[in-house]
Each structure stands twice: as C-alpha cells, then as structure tokens.
Design a protein around this motif. Structure first.
Motif, short mmCIF file in Angstrom:
data_model
loop_
_atom_site.label_atom_id
_atom_site.label_comp_id
_atom_site.label_asym_id
_atom_site.label_seq_id
_atom_site.Cartn_x
_atom_site.Cartn_y
_atom_site.Cartn_z
N LEU A 26 30.60 16.57 12.01
CA LEU A 26 30.02 15.47 12.80
C LEU A 26 28.90 14.78 12.03
O LEU A 26 28.74 13.56 12.10
CB LEU A 26 29.49 16.02 14.14
CG LEU A 26 30.57 16.45 15.15
CD1 LEU A 26 29.98 17.37 16.21
CD2 LEU A 26 31.20 15.22 15.80
N ARG A 73 29.53 10.65 10.47
CA ARG A 73 28.65 9.52 10.75
C ARG A 73 28.02 9.01 9.45
O ARG A 73 27.96 7.80 9.20
CB ARG A 73 27.55 9.96 11.75
CG ARG A 73 26.58 8.85 12.11
CD ARG A 73 25.66 9.26 13.25
NE ARG A 73 24.59 8.31 13.42
CZ ARG A 73 24.70 7.17 14.10
NH1 ARG A 73 25.83 6.87 14.71
NH2 ARG A 73 23.69 6.34 14.20
N ALA A 104 23.50 20.57 21.80
CA ALA A 104 24.36 19.90 22.78
C ALA A 104 23.85 18.50 23.07
O ALA A 104 24.61 17.61 23.44
CB ALA A 104 24.42 20.72 24.06
N TRP A 112 28.99 8.17 18.79
CA TRP A 112 27.95 8.28 17.75
C TRP A 112 28.48 8.99 16.52
O TRP A 112 28.10 8.71 15.40
CB TRP A 112 26.77 9.03 18.36
CG TRP A 112 25.51 9.05 17.58
CD1 TRP A 112 24.56 8.07 17.52
CD2 TRP A 112 25.01 10.12 16.75
NE1 TRP A 112 23.51 8.46 16.72
CE2 TRP A 112 23.77 9.71 16.24
CE3 TRP A 112 25.50 11.39 16.42
CZ2 TRP A 112 23.00 10.52 15.39
CZ3 TRP A 112 24.75 12.19 15.59
CH2 TRP A 112 23.51 11.76 15.07
N SER A 113 29.35 9.96 16.76
CA SER A 113 30.11 10.58 15.67
C SER A 113 31.27 11.34 16.30
O SER A 113 31.31 11.50 17.52
CB SER A 113 29.27 11.53 14.82
OG SER A 113 30.01 11.90 13.66
N GLY A 165 32.93 14.91 19.88
CA GLY A 165 32.01 14.01 19.22
C GLY A 165 30.66 14.00 19.90
O GLY A 165 30.39 14.82 20.78
N TYR A 166 29.83 13.10 19.45
CA TYR A 166 28.55 12.83 20.13
C TYR A 166 28.64 11.43 20.72
O TYR A 166 29.16 10.50 20.08
CB TYR A 166 27.38 12.89 19.15
CG TYR A 166 26.90 14.29 18.85
CD1 TYR A 166 26.03 14.94 19.73
CD2 TYR A 166 27.33 14.97 17.72
CE1 TYR A 166 25.58 16.23 19.46
CE2 TYR A 166 26.88 16.26 17.45
CZ TYR A 166 26.00 16.88 18.33
OH TYR A 166 25.55 18.14 18.07
N GLU A 170 26.79 15.93 23.15
CA GLU A 170 28.00 16.42 22.48
C GLU A 170 29.07 16.63 23.55
O GLU A 170 28.79 17.17 24.62
CB GLU A 170 27.69 17.73 21.76
CG GLU A 170 28.80 18.15 20.80
CD GLU A 170 28.42 19.38 19.98
OE1 GLU A 170 27.29 19.89 20.13
OE2 GLU A 170 29.28 19.82 19.19
#
Lengths: 390, 141
Positions: free
Chosen positions: A141, A145, A250, B53-54, B86-87, B97
C-alpha cells in the motif's frame, strides 16, 4: 565520557535455514566468530546486550559461552532489536562504565509471512480476523501510492530485487545465492500488488555479533591500526512522530506527518557531522523492493522519484556512485528479525575494513570505503540508523 | 445478512456509517479507541463516501488470526478467495483501511470516488468495505 566507540570484532552465522541448530545457538556461533575476529576471550567481555523476536532470550547464552557473571541485558524491540542492542552497547562504553561490550542478535522464524496478534499492537480483533493484519499489505500500500505520486515503474521494483540476488550470489552469509533475472522476478506470482514473490524478503534464521570497545581499549588491543576497527560515528533510534503512516494502522491521519526514518537519518547525520553525499556504502531496510526505493529518499540519498533514474543507471550497484545493500540485503539474506539490523552493520564493518571479498566496494580513487550507513525499519513505526567511519 | 464482525464497528442505521472517534482536540480517528484510551472520545459517524488513497491485492492465504475463506480446519490455500484492499480518505476526517469490493485490480486508481458498504465476510459474519461509485452522484450524504 568518551564519544569514541569502536567496533573491533564482527561475527555472523550464515542466514537462511539451518536445521538442527536453534536461533540462540546461531547467536552463540556469531559471538565466537566475533571474539575470534577481535582476538578476545569470553572472559574479556565486560557487558552484553542482545535479543531475538522469536528464538528466546539472549542472556541464556552464558550457559554456552561461560559463566563469567557479566551483566547481560535482554533486548526486545521488534525489528530494531539489533539496533537497540547496538545503541545500548555503545552507550555502555560512551558513558565510561565499560571498555568492552557485546551486541548480539539472532532469530529463527517459521516459514511464511509473519503473523501478528492484533491485541499485541493495541488493535481490535476484527483487524486480524478480516485479513488486514499483514506487514506485506502495508509495504504494498505504501509503495503503490508512492509509485503513482512519484512516477516509479514496476520494472524499477524488479531491478531492486535483481540487484539483491546478484549481490547475494557472491555473499557467503546470504541465503539466496543464485541470480534471478528481471523477467522471472516480474512474472513471479503476485503477493500483494505491485510486489511479486521475488521482490519480498522472507522470515529466516541467522545470528550476528559485534564487539565494541572504547578508544583506549581498542588502542591497547592494537585494533586501531591495520583496518582492525571502525568507529561508530553516530547511532540514532527514533519512534514514529504524530500523523505518520506506519505498518498496522487501521486509520491514518489526513495530515501528512513526519517519518521515523527521516528523523533517525537526520539525527545520525547531524551527530556524525556529515551528509548523505559523504557516504560510501549503504545498507537500507529492503523488506521488499519498494522499501529500498522509498528508503533511498527518506534517508536523504535522493529526491522522491529520482530512484527511477538511479536503478536504470545502476547507481546503487556495487560499482555505482552509492552501492546499496551490497550483501543482497533482506531480499537475499532473509529477515531473522533480531539479527537483521546487525547484519547491515556487520556488512558495513566488513566493507570498511576491506574484508568483503568478491563483493568488496572500491571507490573510484581505488580506496576502500571510508563511511558506511545502515538503516532498519520495523513495526510499530521505528527506525534505527548507524553511521560508521574508518 | 450475517452478524457484524464487531458490534461497534458500524452504525445500525438504514444507511450504516463506519464508526470513528472524535478526540477533544476535534481530530477524527479510526477505529474508535477502546478502554482507557476511549475517555473523552465521542463516537463519530464517518462519511460514507471518500476517495481511494492507495490499494493492493491480497493474493495469498493469511495465517491466524485470519478467519475468512481458507482458514477453516479442513480448508487451505485452494479455498482462499483473493481480495482487494486499500486506504480510503474520508474528506476532512481520517484515512481508513478497508476491503475494496465490486472492482477489479486494474480498475482501481488513486483518488477514485468510493462508497461505504457492508459485505459478507465468511459464513457467519459481515464486514465493511468500500466500492467504486459507478454512477455520478449529486451530493455526498
């Protein structure tokens, strides 16, 4: 108080899988190698700091090494266990309390990705139950990004792994000793997009020991001459600042916060009185290809996005302008958590003393590297940086 | 509908909201803190819409404490169903998340609009997720 602390002995138990030998036994092996390297006996060692994440307490080693009554402190600091042991040993000598100290790290993990318990990290159970408590996801992740924001290609991820296996192939202590070509790396099974199987390090086994001495002691032992020692210019350990983005989170703040690696790097450079341009060889945490790329920038060696050019031009190869992960890093050595950070320091010690054999870095002027930089990162958001000088 | 994987994780409204917390400073956090850390934190209904966001895929069977398909005593990797996660940035609130559903990996893009939903997780439980908003919408709820 003496700020001048030297590493005068370094020992390693090869990383990988060693059936029939416990993690701690691998640690003991490394300690004996380090003592042999320094020309010392166990009775000479005045204090010790060490630990593992999954292979038991380090202080039990006295059973094998000798009951000399030395103070032996267990260190349990996750991925920074080795780094914290090094800092503790360094402070013991810098304070003037001791002249000879041991830092040791070892580990032995079961196969497969690390699994963690949510409650150990202050997280609710659903986070683990639903399959989100995986370090590999965080790495994917973060780099996903980063790649989109800074124009890093998938091929660059592949090149990092290719370099790791190329360096590992000529490193006696590495686990993966065969080169793997870019195409195989790119086409390997996906673990967490964009990271394939060969872009990840795997939990492994191994042990590393370093013997630290005060300047007076190093001089007395004759270690200051003939490349027998390297000086610890600065060690810095930093935990995460507010609003940062770390493994096992989280929820992340919408404010872009600081990064523990940036903080540790800046503190280490400031303490050493040098900058990134002065470093001759670097070992950066490469839990996977993406981590090495992002850590190049977080440690100040390039700007965000320049890694594309670096990898395409081979600037981080052994013969490049800044060789990075010269022993194949975590990707080729595997990651025994307690030993991994000390392996990076071990590799720099060997490089600075000119004892790295086939993988020895030689500067463009034909000289051995004079400065070595190592960086480890781990849960729950901490970084340790060590700068060594010859 | 299965049981909620955590009774406090989202609200029981007809249009459920993921539950975060509002700190005395006004900062919004997720998840809602528990125990002593929850003192002075007000439960806060998070926005149902946000932006990606990702993202990544989970392509291998996680070890314990994972309880989804493939984790049962008589199950293994062949029973595992890879999933996306993802986020999601909830504007002005927090980045959470989450699982990502109703999408293929190749469809996912940074900053694409997504919305909150509840999805079955295993035979007994539901969990939360976000999915791409396919139809242009007038206004966020």
């Amino acid at each position: 108080m003496s700020e001048n602390v030297y590493i005068i002995g370094a020992g390693i138990h090869p990383f990988g899988r060693t059936e029939g030998r416990s993690g701690r036994e691998q640690g003991v092996f490394a300690v004996r190698e380090a003592m042999k390297d320094a020309g010392l006996e166990w009775t000479d060692i005045e204090c010790a700091y060490g630990g593992s994440a999954a292979a038991g307490s380090a202080d039990i080693m006295v059973n094998e090494l000798g009951l000399t009554s030395l103070p032996f402190t267990n260190v349990a600091n996750g991925c920074a266990t080795g780094g914290s042991a090094l800092v503790s040993a360094q402070m013991a000598i810098a304070s003037g309390m001791y002249d000879l100290a041991l830092a040791v790290g070892f580990d032995k993990h079961p196969r497969g990705a690390f699994n963690a318990k949510p409650s150990d990290y202050g997280l609710p159970e659903w986070y683990g139950q639903t399959g989100m408590m995986l370090t590999t996801q965080f790495f994917a992740l973060k780099i996903q990004r980063y790649m989109q924001l800074h124009g890093i290609s998938r091929e660059t991820l592949g090149r990092v792994a290719e370099k790791a296996f190329r360096n590992g192939a000529i490193t006696p202590h590495a686990w993966r000793r065969s080169e793997i070509d870019l195409e195989t790396i790119m086409n390997a099974p996906m673990i967490n997009d964009p990271l394939t199987k060969y872009m990840f390090c795997a939990p492994a086994e191994g042990g590393v020991a370093l013997i630290l001495a005060s300047k007076e002691k190093a001089k007395e032992l004759g270690a200051l001459s003939n490349n027998g020692s390297v000086k610890i210019a600065k060690v810095a350990v930093k935990t995460r600042p507010p609003d940062s983005f770390e493994v096992f989170q989280a929820g992340v703040s919408i404010k872009e916060g600081g990064k523990p690696t940036v903080l540790a790097s800046q503190a280490a450079f400031e303490g050493a009185g040098i900058g990134p341009e002065d470093i001759d060889v670097a070992q950066l945490q490469d839990t996977e290809s993406g981590a090495e790329i992002m850590h190049m920038a977080e440690n100040g060696f390039c700007k965000d996005g320049e890694q594309e050019e670096w990898l395409a031009n081979g600037w981080s190869e052994r013969g490049g302008k800044l060789p990075i992960n010269t022993d194949g890093g975590c990707i080729a050595c595997g990651e025994p958590v307690g030993a991994s950070g000390l392996r990076q320091v071990y590799e720099n010690v060997e490089q600075l003393r000119g004892r790295a054999g086939e993988r020895q870095v030689v500067k463009s002027d034909g000289d051995l590297p004079k400065t070595g930089y190592s960086h480890v990162y781990g849960a729950p958001g901490l970084s340790a940086v060590a700068i060594l000088e010859r | 509908m299965g049981k909620k994987i955590d009774p406090e994780l989202w609200s029981d409204d007809a249009q459920p909201h993921l539950m975060g917390g509002k700190l005395p400073s006004g900062e919004i956090v997720f998840p809602m803190p528990q125990g002593d850390a929850a003192k002075d934190v007000e439960p806060y209904k998070l926005s149902r819409q946000g932006r990606l966001w990702s993202f990544t895929s989970q392509d291998f069977l996680p070890k314990e404490p994972y309880e989804g398909p493939g984790s049962g005593p008589d199950e293994g990797p062949p029973d595992f169903q890879p999933f996306l996660l993802g986020y999601v940035e909830l504007p002005g609130e927090v980045i959470v998340e989450s699982r990502i559903v109703d999408a293929r990996l190749e469809d996912l893009k940074l900053n694409m609009p997504v919305e909150f939903c509840i999805v079955p997780f295993n035979e007994s439980y539901d969990t939360f997720a976000f999915r791409p908003i396919t139809q242009p919408q007038e206004k966020a709820a």
